[in-house]
Design a protein around this motif. Structure first.
Motif, PDB file in Angstrom:
ATOM      1  N   GLN A 230       0.832  -1.188   0.000  1.00  0.00           N
ATOM      2  CA  GLN A 230       0.000   0.000   0.000  1.00  0.00           C
ATOM      3  C   GLN A 230       0.872   1.246   0.000  1.00  0.00           C
ATOM      4  N   ASP A 231       0.311   2.335  -0.505  1.00  0.00           N
ATOM      5  CA  ASP A 231       1.054   3.591  -0.566  1.00  0.00           C
ATOM      6  C   ASP A 231       1.017   4.253   0.802  1.00  0.00           C
ATOM      7  N   SER A 232       2.074   4.034   1.570  1.00  0.00           N
ATOM      8  CA  SER A 232       2.139   4.573   2.934  1.00  0.00           C
ATOM      9  C   SER A 232       2.938   5.859   3.014  1.00  0.00           C
ATOM     10  N   GLY A 233       3.439   6.351   1.906  1.00  0.00           N
ATOM     11  CA  GLY A 233       4.232   7.571   1.919  1.00  0.00           C
ATOM     12  C   GLY A 233       5.699   7.338   2.203  1.00  0.00           C
ATOM     13  N   THR A 234       6.076   6.151   2.619  1.00  0.00           N
ATOM     14  CA  THR A 234       7.472   5.841   2.900  1.00  0.00           C
ATOM     15  C   THR A 234       8.140   5.293   1.645  1.00  0.00           C
ATOM     16  N   GLU A 235       9.447   5.322   1.649  1.00  0.00           N
ATOM     17  CA  GLU A 235      10.202   4.843   0.495  1.00  0.00           C
ATOM     18  C   GLU A 235      10.030   3.329   0.362  1.00  0.00           C
ATOM     19  N   LYS A 236       9.696   2.876  -0.823  1.00  0.00           N
ATOM     20  CA  LYS A 236       9.435   1.457  -1.050  1.00  0.00           C
ATOM     21  C   LYS A 236      10.723   0.753  -1.456  1.00  0.00           C
ATOM     22  N   PRO A 237      10.873  -0.500  -1.092  1.00  0.00           N
ATOM     23  CA  PRO A 237      12.068  -1.240  -1.516  1.00  0.00           C
ATOM     24  C   PRO A 237      12.007  -1.559  -3.000  1.00  0.00           C
ATOM     25  N   SER A 238      13.170  -1.810  -3.594  1.00  0.00           N
ATOM     26  CA  SER A 238      13.217  -2.191  -5.000  1.00  0.00           C
ATOM     27  C   SER A 238      12.852  -3.659  -5.146  1.00  0.00           C
ATOM     28  N   VAL A 239      12.449  -4.033  -6.354  1.00  0.00           N
ATOM     29  CA  VAL A 239      12.108  -5.428  -6.620  1.00  0.00           C
ATOM     30  C   VAL A 239      13.339  -6.314  -6.460  1.00  0.00           C
ATOM     31  N   VAL A 240      14.500  -5.799  -6.871  1.00  0.00           N
ATOM     32  CA  VAL A 240      15.734  -6.580  -6.732  1.00  0.00           C
ATOM     33  C   VAL A 240      16.022  -6.880  -5.268  1.00  0.00           C
ATOM     34  N   ALA A 241      15.843  -5.869  -4.396  1.00  0.00           N
ATOM     35  CA  ALA A 241      16.094  -6.076  -2.965  1.00  0.00           C
ATOM     36  C   ALA A 241      15.152  -7.128  -2.396  1.00  0.00           C
ATOM     37  N   ILE A 242      13.895  -7.088  -2.806  1.00  0.00           N
ATOM     38  CA  ILE A 242      12.934  -8.080  -2.319  1.00  0.00           C
ATOM     39  C   ILE A 242      13.302  -9.468  -2.824  1.00  0.00           C
ATOM     40  N   GLY A 243      13.718  -9.555  -4.090  1.00  0.00           N
ATOM     41  CA  GLY A 243      14.117 -10.857  -4.637  1.00  0.00           C
ATOM     42  C   GLY A 243      15.333 -11.435  -3.942  1.00  0.00           C
ATOM     43  N   LEU A 244      16.300 -10.576  -3.593  1.00  0.00           N
ATOM     44  CA  LEU A 244      17.478 -11.047  -2.864  1.00  0.00           C
ATOM     45  C   LEU A 244      17.105 -11.513  -1.458  1.00  0.00           C
ATOM     46  N   ALA A 245      16.185 -10.777  -0.814  1.00  0.00           N
ATOM     47  CA  ALA A 245      15.727 -11.188   0.516  1.00  0.00           C
ATOM     48  C   ALA A 245      15.032 -12.547   0.442  1.00  0.00           C
ATOM     49  N   MET A 246      14.250 -12.772  -0.607  1.00  0.00           N
ATOM     50  CA  MET A 246      13.605 -14.078  -0.774  1.00  0.00           C
ATOM     51  C   MET A 246      14.643 -15.181  -0.922  1.00  0.00           C
ATOM     52  N   ARG A 247      15.759 -14.871  -1.599  1.00  0.00           N
ATOM     53  CA  ARG A 247      16.823 -15.874  -1.763  1.00  0.00           C
ATOM     54  C   ARG A 247      17.441 -16.220  -0.407  1.00  0.00           C
ATOM     55  N   LEU A 248      17.716 -15.194   0.417  1.00  0.00           N
ATOM     56  CA  LEU A 248      18.306 -15.444   1.734  1.00  0.00           C
ATOM     57  C   LEU A 248      17.358 -16.229   2.639  1.00  0.00           C
ATOM     58  N   LEU A 249      16.062 -16.007   2.464  1.00  0.00           N
ATOM     59  CA  LEU A 249      15.060 -16.697   3.288  1.00  0.00           C
ATOM     60  C   LEU A 249      14.593 -18.010   2.667  1.00  0.00           C
TER      61      LEU A 249
END
Length: 440
Positions: A230-249
């Motif tokens: 959701q648009d909370s006004g805060t800076e959103k993470p990049s798709v690459v960062a989310i994909g890397l986090a999924m790899r670590l998890l």
């Protein structure tokens, strides 16, 4: 003095899209060994990596084709990987995964797409850093990878929307003509997270490819639509960062396990821990020997005090007996008094160099891509370091850093040789002239 060690954080990092090369390779069915050598020779021959030290990794792709198995090979300039890992280490970040950004994109986008349609053909077209990467997934397995460099001249000639449609149609036509058994609808996801698409891109693509399920993702809608952010006004993470986090998890939508992190990194960390343990052991031994010398001196003093008291209280005893006891006690005192001197002589001769300081300097000055396999000294005036490194440049850097140590008068490179049997690592021998510790 207690030194607080900096806390390290786990991380996954990605290289720029223009710095990595992805290629699907066919491996003959009869080939059961030497696959790593085959991949290494193949990626070293690529024009984009000509004359460079190559970091590479590969993984098998499930395939039912009778002619053999297939691999996804990924390669990059090893020096870029090394610089990236060293930069992370200086910031107390422990990189566990180094992979191209397209895999992180595919992990997020494909995981979301397969929730909607598990049986269709999924085509991911990812535009990043003027690099268009097209990935085709069939039955949840990677089946094709194609990379195109979209320069400004090409974009001006046919327009970005037209170029995207041309490349996507070329992939689909390839499957229609060359691979007859492909069936099912096509699900196409166009992602341009780092590029500005014309307003008519989606409509143009739908007009060119009307038979496919088409989605166009941009900076404005990719996270909200794919990850339900959701648009909370805060800076959103990049798709690459989310994909890397999924790899670590270990949250993965596919089995593309690629890691360009040099395998020597873990060995170097282990070697550094051994150096720290060795330094602590030497310090404990020195401390125990000092305590022993002090204890012997106190015992000799105590015996001498008892002897004096005994002389004063037993004057009435037989003179001969007193003389014999006096002589025996004098011998014991002399023996006990000589022991600290002998221990001090041993300490002066054996520990003429500040080994705790030397090992601490070696630990702090060793680059991340250098491994020390042997450290030894015969006469406490010279020290030899044997080990391996990723390149000749980092060996010379190691020598320069050792030469700056307060405990080393000079460091020189005695021998270097690159050994193919260790994966192209550089074997070295460094000679260090030690500074004698005057305080010992």
């Amino acid at each position: 003095t207690h030194h607080r060690m900096p806390r390290t954080s786990r991380a996954g990092v990605s290289l720029p899209a223009s710095s990595t090369v992805l290629q699907i390779m066919h491996v003959p069915k009869a080939m059961t060994s030497g696959i790593g050598r085959l991949v290494r020779n193949e990626v070293k021959s690529l024009v984009a990596l000509s004359g460079k030290e190559v970091a590479f990794d590969f993984c098998r792709i499930t395939s039912r084709r009778p002619q053999g198995s297939r691999l996804l090979a990924v390669a990059a300039d090893a020096r870029q990987v090394t610089r990236l890992v060293e930069a992370c280490s200086k910031g107390s970040i422990n990189p566990e995964v180094v992979e191209p950004p397209v895999l992180a994109y595919a992990r997020v986008l494909y995981a979301n797409q397969t929730q909607r349609n598990m049986n269709g053909n999924v085509l991911l077209a990812i535009l990043r850093d003027s690099i268009l990467t097209l990935c085709v997934f069939r039955k949840q397995n990677l089946d094709l990878v194609r990379t195109r460099n979209i320069g400004p001249i090409e974009t001006e000639l046919e327009g970005l929307s037209g170029r995207l449609a041309k490349e996507v149609k070329a992939v689909i036509q390839f499957y229609d003509v060359e691979i007859a058994e492909v069936s099912g609808e096509w699900n196409i996801v166009i992602d341009a997270d780092s590029a500005s698409l014309p307003n008519d891109t989606e409509q143009h693509l739908r007009d060119e490819i009307p038979w496919a399920n088409l989605q166009v993702k941009t900076n404005e809608n990719i996270l909200q639509d794919i990850l339900a952010v959701q648009d909370s006004g805060t800076e959103k993470p990049s798709v690459v960062a989310i994909g890397l986090a999924m790899r670590l998890l270990n949250i993965d939508g596919h089995n593309l396990k690629i890691n360009l992190l040099p395998p020597e990194s873990a060995d170097i960390k282990s070697a550094k821990r051994h150096f720290l343990i060795t330094s602590n052991i030497i310090a404990v031994i020195l401390l125990l020997m000092i305590f022993a010398a002090v204890g012997i001196g106190m015992l000799a003093q105590k015996i001498e005090q008892k002897t004096t008291l005994r002389k004063q209280t037993e004057l009435s005893q037989d003179t001969y007996v007193l003389l014999r006891e006096q002589e025996s006690l004098d011998k014991q005192i002399k023996q006990l008094s000589d022991r600290p001197a002998r221990l001090k002589s041993i300490l002066d001769s054996r520990y003429s160099a500040d080994w705790a300081g030397i090992l601490e300097d070696v630990k702090n000055l060793t680059p991340k891509t250098v491994r020390i396999t042997r450290l030894y000294s015969d006469d406490n005036t010279n020290m030899l370091l044997n080990g391996v490194a990723l390149s000749y440049e980092v060996v010379h850097l190691f020598v320069k850093m050792l030469d700056q140590s307060d405990h080393i008068s000079s460091a020189s490179l005695k021998e270097t040789i690159r050994e193919e049997k260790t994966g192209g690592l550089v074997k070295y021998v460094i000679n260090c002239s030690l500074i004698r510790d005057e305080g010992q």
